[in-house]
Design an enzyme around this catalytic site. Structure first.
Site, PDB file in Angstrom:
ATOM      1  CE  LYS A 162      -3.750  -8.685   6.746  1.00  0.00           C
ATOM      2  NZ  LYS A 162      -4.800  -7.755   7.214  1.00  0.00           N
ATOM      3  CD  GLN A 191       3.587 -10.937   0.368  1.00  0.00           C
ATOM      4  OE1 GLN A 191       4.138  -9.883   0.102  1.00  0.00           O
ATOM      5  NE2 GLN A 191       4.002 -12.098  -0.138  1.00  0.00           N
ATOM      6  CB  VAL A 192      -3.764 -11.268   0.807  1.00  0.00           C
ATOM      7  CG1 VAL A 192      -4.857 -12.315   0.646  1.00  0.00           C
ATOM      8  CG2 VAL A 192      -4.013 -10.411   2.043  1.00  0.00           C
ATOM      9  CG  ASP A 211      -7.819   0.595   7.756  1.00  0.00           C
ATOM     10  OD1 ASP A 211      -7.717   1.759   7.328  1.00  0.00           O
ATOM     11  OD2 ASP A 211      -6.961  -0.279   7.555  1.00  0.00           O
ATOM     12  CB  ILE A 246       0.776  -4.943   8.615  1.00  0.00           C
ATOM     13  CG1 ILE A 246       0.801  -3.541   9.230  1.00  0.00           C
ATOM     14  CG2 ILE A 246       0.803  -5.996   9.710  1.00  0.00           C
ATOM     15  CD1 ILE A 246       2.023  -3.256  10.076  1.00  0.00           C
ATOM     16  CB  ALA A 273      -3.683  -7.533  -1.487  1.00  0.00           C
ATOM     17  CB  SER A 274       1.836  -6.291  -1.218  1.00  0.00           C
ATOM     18  OG  SER A 274       2.955  -6.035  -0.402  1.00  0.00           O
TER      19      SER A 274
END
Length: 517
Positions: free
Chosen positions: A147, A132-133, A282, A130, A126-127
């Site tokens: 992260k 990315q993982v 969020d 702020i 995931a990107s």
């Protein structure tokens, strides 16, 4: 020089997407409108203004994308078309090179990657704007998600924020409408959000608090933080395995009860709001998954805890009473609550505010109760209050934005979801707790340490008084006896008053349950 070049790039981007025309068109003076038409010559500005603003923010990079995401939550300040378009900004930012991520991890821990992790997947899963993982495995075989903060974010953030403050000052001085939008306050709010998200240790602590709060509910899974591996720019957490909640057909094929899933989502949110006053703010579909593991089948999985909202007891009371008054169509009470909260100038006439709220909200009752949107209720109240110079609190705006997310998500899962019937028990329970014996017991419990210190002192004080008895004059003794009789009467009054108070509380609970809801 870098700031100057960055400034030129921002100005060029604004001109390319016609943001200057967007600003100038808000003026009412004829000569400014003529200037707007002149500067628009030769440029293709047929796209809607919200779309052009979104594309400009995407072109300017991660910091401005995040700014657009935060700005989209301020529906009390923005026109609906711009707010809706900015809400489309997603964390679909191209990933930065894996070698850079590895270098950040090794610098943070002060050791090579192979001494930190047993295995590490170079390709990010995931990107976002702020961070990315990456998936990895700790020594001993524990599967984790790592992260990593984007490189040079703090330096880029400071430069862009300085330019944003400067432009916000220009907009605020340009027109009265610019002042109403409070651009400098919005930039300051963005500064706070971004500072919070740039510290991954803060995000880890938010996750730990939510995990502790939600543990007894058995409806949501929150990853465990591995504190020995958490740094300000690197965060290592338990790897969660689930299906993104947006893949509804896959969830149905797996046998997930979609109606229950929708109700559970609303229950989780209102528990966080009215019980804990600490909520995940969020909750867009990219941050929510559903577990298909046999032992946790059908439970939510929450991710990304950079933004959380907090509510005080005063905030919760305001919300509960507003919702209750609204659904009883008691618009006068809604107006009074706005004034009592101090967010409306004291000189505001209750009848004028009541009339404005009625005109805004009454049309909503032409639809079935299950179709009413609590998020839209809050948004319309904020928009109506704008003309009365209401200072909307940031935490309530964040709540309204999250409530809209929850409602949209819940009705995607179950179009027949009745959000009010789901929220009603939480509002009812909270209001009863404020006037019932549970509140009295809680207050007595809070004062117990003070009483505990005084009680052991009573025998000594009584002994000292008795020893000093012979030196007391007859007149003093008479006054003491008279005072004792008065005290006895007072104690009797307190006892009778206490019994009456308890009976009154019981009666109030019965009335509230029958009439309030």
């Amino acid at each position: 020089m870098s700031r100057i070049f960055r400034g030129f790039f921002i100005v060029w981007t604004m001109l390319r997407f016609g943001l200057d025309e967007l600003v100038l068109s808000s003026f009412e003076k004829p000569w400014i409108r003529l200037l707007t038409r002149v500067v628009s010559v030769g440029r293709n500005l047929k796209a809607p203004r919200g779309e052009r603003l979104r594309q400009a923010l995407e072109r300017l990079g991660p910091i401005f994308i995040k700014f657009g995401q935060v700005l989209s939550t301020r529906r009390d300040l923005l026109p609906p078309d711009i707010a809706d378009e900015l809400a489309r900004l997603q964390d679909r930012v191209p990933p930065f090179p894996s070698a850079v991520a590895v270098a950040i991890i090794e610098k943070s821990f002060g050791k090579p990657l192979d001494r930190i992790f047993e295995s590490f997947e170079q390709t990010p899963v995931a990107s976002a704007s702020i961070a990315q993982v990456h998936f990895a495995t700790l020594p001993g075989g524990r599967e984790v998600a790592v992260k990593v903060l984007r490189p040079n974010m703090v330096a880029a953030f400071k430069k862009d924020l300085a330019l944003m403050r400067m432009m916000a000052g220009w907009v605020e001085r340009a027109s009265s409408d610019g002042k109403r939008l409070k651009p400098r306050e919005v930039v300051a709010e963005f500064d706070k959000y971004l500072h919070d998200e740039l510290d991954l240790l803060r995000e880890a602590s938010n996750a730990a608090q939510l995990r502790r709060n939600m543990q007894s509910l058995n409806l949501v899974l929150i990853p465990e933080m591995y504190w020995d591996y958490c740094m300000p720019d690197v965060m290592v957490m338990q790897r969660m395995k689930g299906v993104p909640i947006g893949q509804t057909q896959r969830l149905r094929d797996a046998g997930v009860d979609m109606k229950k899933l929708a109700r559970d989502g609303v229950t989780i949110f209102f528990t966080q709001v009215f019980r804990d006053g600490f909520f995940h703010a969020d909750m867009h579909p990219g941050n929510i998954q559903v577990s298909l593991a046999p032992e946790t089948f059908g439970r939510y999985i929450s991710l990304d805890f950079g933004i959380v909202g907090t509510l005080t007891e005063v905030d919760k009371e305001y919300l509960a009473q507003n919702f209750s008054a609204f659904f009883q169509r008691d618009y006068k009470r809604v107006a009074e609550l706005h004034i009592e909260s101090g967010w409306v100038p004291p000189a505001t006439r209750v009848d004028e505010l009541e009339s404005a709220i009625r005109a805004c909200c009454e049309p909503m009752f032409d639809r079935p109760l299950k179709e009413l949107s609590l998020g839209i209720v809050l948004m319309r109240l904020f928009q109506t209050s704008r003309r009365f110079q209401v200072e909307i609190q940031p935490q309530l705006v964040l709540l309204q934005k999250t409530l809209l997310n929850i409602e949209g998500l819940g009705r995607d899962l179950d179009p027949d979801l009745d959000l009010w019937s789901t929220a009603k028990p939480f509002l009812e329970r909270w209001m009863l707790e404020q006037v019932g014996p549970e509140k009295l017991l809680a207050q007595l419990k809070a004062e117990a340490p003070t009483y505990a210190k005084l009680l052991p002192m009573l025998p000594r004080l009584l002994s000292q008084y008795l020893k000093a008895g012979p030196s007391v004059s007859r007149s003093d003794l008479s006054e003491l006896l008279a005072a004792q009789k008065q005290t006895n009467k007072l104690l009797q009054g307190v006892i009778y008053g206490g019994l009456g108070f308890v009976l009154g509380l019981i009666f109030m609970q019965v009335v509230l349950r029958i009439r309030l809801f």
